[in-house]
Every structure is written in structure tokens, then in C-alpha cells.
Design a protein around this motif. Structure first.
Motif, short mmCIF file in Angstrom:
data_model
loop_
_atom_site.label_atom_id
_atom_site.label_comp_id
_atom_site.label_asym_id
_atom_site.label_seq_id
_atom_site.Cartn_x
_atom_site.Cartn_y
_atom_site.Cartn_z
N THR A 1 -59.24 0.59 22.92
CA THR A 1 -59.52 0.28 24.33
C THR A 1 -59.15 1.39 25.30
OG1 THR A 1 -57.37 -0.81 24.65
CG2 THR A 1 -59.19 -2.18 23.88
N GLU A 2 -58.34 2.36 24.88
CA GLU A 2 -57.89 3.41 25.78
C GLU A 2 -58.65 4.70 25.49
OE1 GLU A 2 -55.42 3.18 28.20
OE2 GLU A 2 -55.39 1.03 27.84
N PRO A 3 -59.53 5.15 26.39
CA PRO A 3 -60.30 6.37 26.14
C PRO A 3 -59.42 7.60 25.89
CG PRO A 3 -61.19 5.16 28.01
CD PRO A 3 -59.91 4.50 27.67
N VAL A 4 -58.29 7.68 26.60
CA VAL A 4 -57.40 8.82 26.42
C VAL A 4 -56.91 8.89 24.98
CG1 VAL A 4 -55.15 9.75 27.05
CG2 VAL A 4 -56.67 8.90 28.83
N ILE A 5 -56.48 7.74 24.45
CA ILE A 5 -55.98 7.69 23.08
C ILE A 5 -57.11 7.99 22.09
CG2 ILE A 5 -54.87 6.25 21.35
CD1 ILE A 5 -53.08 6.96 23.69
N SER A 6 -58.28 7.44 22.34
CA SER A 6 -59.40 7.64 21.42
C SER A 6 -59.80 9.11 21.33
CB SER A 6 -60.60 6.80 21.87
OG SER A 6 -60.26 5.44 21.94
N VAL A 7 -59.95 9.77 22.46
CA VAL A 7 -60.45 11.14 22.46
C VAL A 7 -59.38 12.12 21.98
CG1 VAL A 7 -61.35 13.00 23.90
CG2 VAL A 7 -62.13 10.65 24.25
N LEU A 8 -58.17 12.02 22.54
CA LEU A 8 -57.11 12.92 22.08
C LEU A 8 -56.78 12.65 20.61
CD1 LEU A 8 -54.68 13.04 25.15
CD2 LEU A 8 -56.43 14.69 24.46
N GLY A 9 -56.87 11.38 20.20
CA GLY A 9 -56.67 11.06 18.80
C GLY A 9 -57.73 11.71 17.93
N ALA A 10 -58.97 11.71 18.40
CA ALA A 10 -60.04 12.35 17.64
C ALA A 10 -59.81 13.86 17.53
CB ALA A 10 -61.39 12.07 18.31
N TYR A 11 -59.32 14.45 18.62
CA TYR A 11 -59.04 15.89 18.61
C TYR A 11 -57.95 16.24 17.59
CZ TYR A 11 -60.01 20.25 21.12
OH TYR A 11 -60.46 21.49 21.47
N LEU A 12 -56.86 15.49 17.64
CA LEU A 12 -55.78 15.74 16.68
C LEU A 12 -56.21 15.41 15.25
CD1 LEU A 12 -52.70 14.41 18.69
CD2 LEU A 12 -53.16 16.77 18.04
N THR A 13 -57.07 14.41 15.11
CA THR A 13 -57.58 14.08 13.78
C THR A 13 -58.38 15.23 13.20
OG1 THR A 13 -57.64 11.71 14.27
CG2 THR A 13 -59.06 12.50 12.50
N LEU A 14 -59.22 15.86 14.04
CA LEU A 14 -59.98 17.02 13.58
C LEU A 14 -59.05 18.15 13.17
CD1 LEU A 14 -62.62 18.62 13.22
CD2 LEU A 14 -62.47 19.23 15.65
N LEU A 15 -58.04 18.42 13.99
CA LEU A 15 -57.11 19.52 13.69
C LEU A 15 -56.36 19.26 12.39
CD1 LEU A 15 -55.77 20.13 17.29
CD2 LEU A 15 -56.99 21.80 15.91
N TYR A 16 -55.88 18.04 12.22
CA TYR A 16 -55.13 17.73 10.99
C TYR A 16 -56.05 17.69 9.78
CZ TYR A 16 -50.41 17.00 12.69
OH TYR A 16 -49.15 17.22 13.16
N SER A 17 -57.28 17.26 9.96
CA SER A 17 -58.23 17.29 8.84
C SER A 17 -58.47 18.72 8.39
CB SER A 17 -59.55 16.64 9.26
OG SER A 17 -59.38 15.27 9.56
N ILE A 18 -58.65 19.62 9.35
CA ILE A 18 -58.82 21.03 9.00
C ILE A 18 -57.58 21.56 8.28
CG2 ILE A 18 -59.10 23.36 9.94
CD1 ILE A 18 -60.65 22.05 12.29
N MET A 19 -56.41 21.23 8.83
CA MET A 19 -55.16 21.73 8.25
C MET A 19 -54.98 21.27 6.81
SD MET A 19 -51.31 21.41 9.82
CE MET A 19 -51.14 19.64 9.57
N PHE A 20 -55.27 19.99 6.54
CA PHE A 20 -55.06 19.49 5.18
C PHE A 20 -56.19 19.89 4.24
CE2 PHE A 20 -52.01 16.63 7.30
CZ PHE A 20 -50.93 16.82 6.45
N THR A 21 -57.40 20.14 4.76
CA THR A 21 -58.44 20.67 3.87
C THR A 21 -58.11 22.08 3.42
OG1 THR A 21 -59.78 21.46 5.74
CG2 THR A 21 -60.28 19.27 4.89
N PHE A 22 -57.30 22.79 4.20
CA PHE A 22 -56.89 24.13 3.79
C PHE A 22 -56.04 24.10 2.52
CE2 PHE A 22 -57.14 26.15 8.29
CZ PHE A 22 -58.50 26.35 8.11
N LEU A 23 -55.41 22.95 2.19
CA LEU A 23 -54.63 22.85 0.96
C LEU A 23 -55.51 23.16 -0.24
CD1 LEU A 23 -52.50 19.66 1.69
CD2 LEU A 23 -51.74 22.04 1.77
N SER A 24 -56.76 22.73 -0.19
CA SER A 24 -57.72 23.11 -1.22
C SER A 24 -58.54 24.32 -0.80
CB SER A 24 -58.67 21.94 -1.52
OG SER A 24 -57.98 20.83 -2.03
#
Length: 468
Positions: free
Chosen positions: A251-274
Motif C-alpha cells: 500500500t505504500e508507494p515509497v516502500i514499493s519503489v525503494l524496495g524494488a530498487y534495493l531488490t534489483l541491487l541485491y539481485s545483481i550482487m548475489f548473481t555475482f556469486l556465480s
């Protein structure tokens, strides 16, 4: 790092033609055909564990994914519980159970046991990841957080980047092996838990007020000393708070968008493990320990971003005219993200499309350093923005972001190897870079419209003070 570069230069001069033609390497060395296989691209811990348990190396990635899934699911409970029973009790109890499962993960004789233990390791370690930002918010005034929080963020970000460096060399040591990566983590975590047990104090104000009211009732016998936090039973309080992370993210756009941004960053970071096995090891014929050392480039970038903390603190003090106890509008916290967000797609495109053997390894490492700067800056901006925006509900708000980013990152760990093998480094980085282009304007959008969104929110605070 210098030895890594020199080794790469020598091997490139000797083996360039053989690599291009995929011929068999001299005796005692792996051929490039073997390096291109899924097994050759695995980390040493993954490779050793999969051999010991008799499973495929891709299946062994499930242990890492389950750890991330555990963090994501545990975050649903850690934030609300800390707002009900307090930060300290949540930290100590969850971390103690985490230590037990970490020992189980190191000692398990079966693959199934490892997967189960890794899930619960993540589940009970989620408290330290999802509510530590709220603990900083409890203890420091808004202006001082401009200096303190980047230091905490540095520890949160560089830890996952330093771990592959250490684990690469530990697992490569024939006298240690993959289980010692777990034992080393256990030793460090156990020492930290003992220190916390001796010195960690409660910081959550509603719980402190509840304790004070309870003490006054005991001392005076006057039952009128009651805090708002103590109304209702523990079960009722937890029941009312527990759905908050899901409510915030939905319900909170701030949480949704910033969460999506951090999700992308962490996804990139953990894909680097492989991914680093494809980006650096195969291309430049690095050893496993040297490939793990490449994560140091991201750690260096995040460290450089941390060095900006004193300047950011001084800027905040000037803007608040050195007023004691001044509030900081959340939008001011977005400046690090506004400045660095355009660098994320640049770093990803750079890393992907300079990934050729004829181009120096320094090019890719420099791009990883820029990624580290962006990761650190957006992490700081997002967390401080949410802490300032949601006040005493910040733990649940941050927990919602932690939940989503680790669950998605766990899925990306499983998908990363097929991505790099199927479409290659160039197009994997291109896809991730295009996603980052879509999110790059969001910090600037929130700077312009964030105050209006907070006014419409049921949970957000609206601090006033200096101009944005």
C-alpha cells in the motif's frame, strides 16, 4: 590484487591463441572447454560440497537460495516482534538459535540436512538484517544519523563482499575445505553474540516506557502508571503488528519503489556469486581464490562511498543551521541516491560490454567499484528516508523491504547460472542495466512528491524543518 593482475597478463600472453581456438590445455591445466562447463564455474565451497553430497553443482546452489529465502521470510516476523517485545530480546534469542543451525550446517552429513539448516540460518539471522537500521534510528538524532548510518551500512554491504574473498581461499586450502567456511562464520558470530549478551541495551522507546511504568507500579503500588505500549496482551500486540510488512509493501508507494530498487541491487550482487566465475575466472583464467578476490572491487567502492559520510553530516548540520535536535525532512536523505543512481546502468553496461579477453581486467574491476558506490549510496538513502518517514513503524517498513529483496535474490541465485550460460555475460548485464534505467529517476521523483505521499499515508510521519 597486484599479483592477480600480473598473473592475468602472463597467462593472457601465453594462452590467448589456445583460448580463442578452444584447444586442449597443457598437461596439468584445465582446458577452456572445461572452464565453460557448469561445473568449472562453481565456487570451491559449492564444488566441494556437491561432490561430498553427491548432487549436482546447480542443485548445491539451493543451499544459498534457501538461506536467502530464510532471511526474507524471517523479516516478516523480526520487525513486528522487535516493536512488541523490544530490539534486544529479538536480537539475542534469534541469534542464539541462528548459531545452533549454523553449527548444524557445518556438521550435517547430508544434502537435505544442509538445505534445511541453511534455511533456518537465514530465518534466525534475519533480525540483525531487518531491524538494525531501526536500532540506529532509536539511538541517534536525525542529524547525527547522517554520519552514523553510513558506517552501519558499510558493515552490512561489505560483509557479503568480503565473505567470497575469505571463503575462496579457505575452501581452496586442502587442510580446511568448505566446512571451515561455516566454522569461521560460527566463531565470528558467537563472539559477537557474547559481546551483545554482555553489553547490548534496549533502545526501543515504547518498550523502555513500558518497563518504567512497570517499575513505578512495583515501587509505588499505584496501578495508574501504564504505558500505551502495554495495553492488550502480547499476543494481541503481535497479531496487530505482524501484518504490517505486507501492508507496507502493498500500500505504500515509497516502500514499493525503494524496495524494488534495493531488490534489483541485491539481485545483481548475489548473481555475482556465480557471475564472477563467468565474468573473470573463465575469461582471464584466474584461480578460485583470485576470482573471490575480485569481490574486493565492490567492497572498495562501498568504502569510498562511506568516506563521504563526514561531508554529508557537515552538509546536514549547515542546512539545519546547527540547531540542536533539528528534524531532517526525509527528502533530504535522497541526495546520495539522486547523484549516484545514473551510474548504475553505466556500471552494468560497462561491465557487460567490455567483457573481452583483449580488454584489461582492470576495466571490469573498475565497473564493479562503481557498482559498490551506487549500492552503498542507494542503501543509505533508502533506509534513512524510510526511518525518517515512518518513525516508530520503521522496523516493520524496513522488514517489508528486507523480505522482498532477499526472497527475490534467492530466486536470482538459482536463475543466475542458467542466465550467464544461456545468454552470456553481455546480455545478462544488458537486461539488468535496462531495469536499472527504469528505476534511476525514482529518487528524484520522491524528492519532488515524497511529502505529498506521506500526507496520504496512514503510517508515515511528516517532519518539518530545513528545506529539501
Amino acid at each position: 590484487m597486484w599479483a592477480l593482475i600480473q598473473n592475468h597478463r602472463i597467462k593472457r600472453l601465453v594462452n590467448l591463441r589456445d583460448k580463442e581456438e578452444h584447444v586442449t590445455a597443457p598437461s596439468g591445466r584445465r582446458s577452456d572447454l572445461e572452464l565453460a562447463s557448469p561445473g568449472a564455474a562453481d565456487s570451491p565451497a559449492n564444488k566441494q560440497a556437491s561432490r561430498e553430497f553427491g548432487v549436482s553443482k546447480v542443485a548445491e546452489n539451493l543451499s544459498t537460495a534457501m538461506y536467502l529465502f530464510g532471511i526474507g521470510s524471517g523479516s516478516l516476523f523480526a520487525g513486528p516482534l522487535s516493536e512488541s517485545v523490544g530490539r534486544t530480546l529479538t536480537y539475542l534469542v534469534s541469534t542464539f538459535i541462528y548459531l545452533l543451525f549454523l553449527l548444524g550446517s557445518a556438521r550435517t552429513p547430508t544434502f537435505g540436512g544442509q538445505v534445511i539448516c541453511r534455511y533456518f540460518v537465514g530465518l534466525f539471522s534475519s533480525a540483525t538484517l531487518s531491524i538494525n537500521g531501526s536500532s540506529v534510528g532509536d539511538q541517534f538524532r536525525p542529524v547525527k544519523r547522517a554520519f552514523v548510518f553510513p558506517i552501519l551500512a558499510w558493515a552490512n554491504i561489505t560483509g557479503p563482499m568480503i565473505s567470497p574473498i575469505a571463503s575462496g581461499w579457505i575452501a581452496s586450502n586442502p587442510n580446511l575445505g568448505w566446512r571451515w567456511t561455516e566454522y569461521t562464520t560460527l566463531i565470528i558470530s558467537a563472539v559477537a553474540w557474547v559481546v551483545a549478551l554482555l553489553f547490548l541495551s534496549e533502545t526501543y522507546l515504547p518498550v523502555l516506557l513500558d518497563w518504567k511504568a512497570r517499575q513505578l507500579r512495583r515501587d509505588t503500588g499505584d496501578k495508574r502508571y501504564v504505558s500505551d505500549h502495554s495495553t492488550g496482551s502480547l499476543f494481541q500486540r503481535v497479531k496487530s503488528i505482524l501484518p504490517l510488512p505486507i501492508i507496507f509493501f502493498s500500500t505504500e508507494p515509497v516502500i514499493s519503489v525503494l524496495g524494488a530498487y534495493l531488490t534489483l541491487l541485491y539481485s545483481i550482487m548475489f548473481t555475482f556469486l556465480s557471475g564472477f566465475d563467468y565474468i573473470f575466472q573463465q575469461l582471464y583464467d584466474l584461480s578460485t581464490g583470485q576470482t573471490g578476490s575480485c569481490f574486493g572491487a565492490i567492497a572498495v567502492g562501498s568504502t569510498i562511498a562511506t568516506f563521504a559520510a563526514p561531508a554529508l553530516y557537515a552538509w546536514t548540520r549547515r542546512k539545519t543551521k546547527f540547531e540542536h535536535g533539528a528534524t531532517v525532512p526525509p527528502e533530504f536523505r535522497l541526495w546520495p541516491a539522486i547523484i549516484t543512481s545514473p551510474l548504475l546502468p553505466i556500471a552494468l553496461f560497462w561491465l557487460g560490454w567490455t567483457n573481452y579477453q583483449t580488454i584489461s581486467i582492470w576495466s571490469g574491476l573498475f565497473a564493479c567499484g562503481i557498482f559498490g558506490i551506487v549500492l552503498m549510496s542507494i542503501y543509505i538513502s533508502s533506509y534513512e528516508y524510510i526511518i525518517d518517514s515512518y518513525g516508530e513503524h520503521a522496523a516493520s517498513a524496513l522488514a517489508s523491504i528486507t523480505m522482498v529483496r532477499y526472497v527475490v535474490a534467492g530466486g536470482m541465485v538459482m536463475a543466475s547460472r542458467p542466465m550467464y550460460e544461456g545468454i552470456g555475460v553481455h546480455w545478462t548485464m544488458t537486461i539488468l542495466g535496462c531495469l536499472s534505467v527504469l528505476l534511476a529517476p525514482m529518487p528524484l521523483v520522491f524528492k519532488s512528491y515524497g511529502s505529498q505521499l506521506r500526507e496520504r499515508s496512514r503510517y508515515a510521519d511528516s517532519p518539518v524543518g530545513m528545506p529539501n
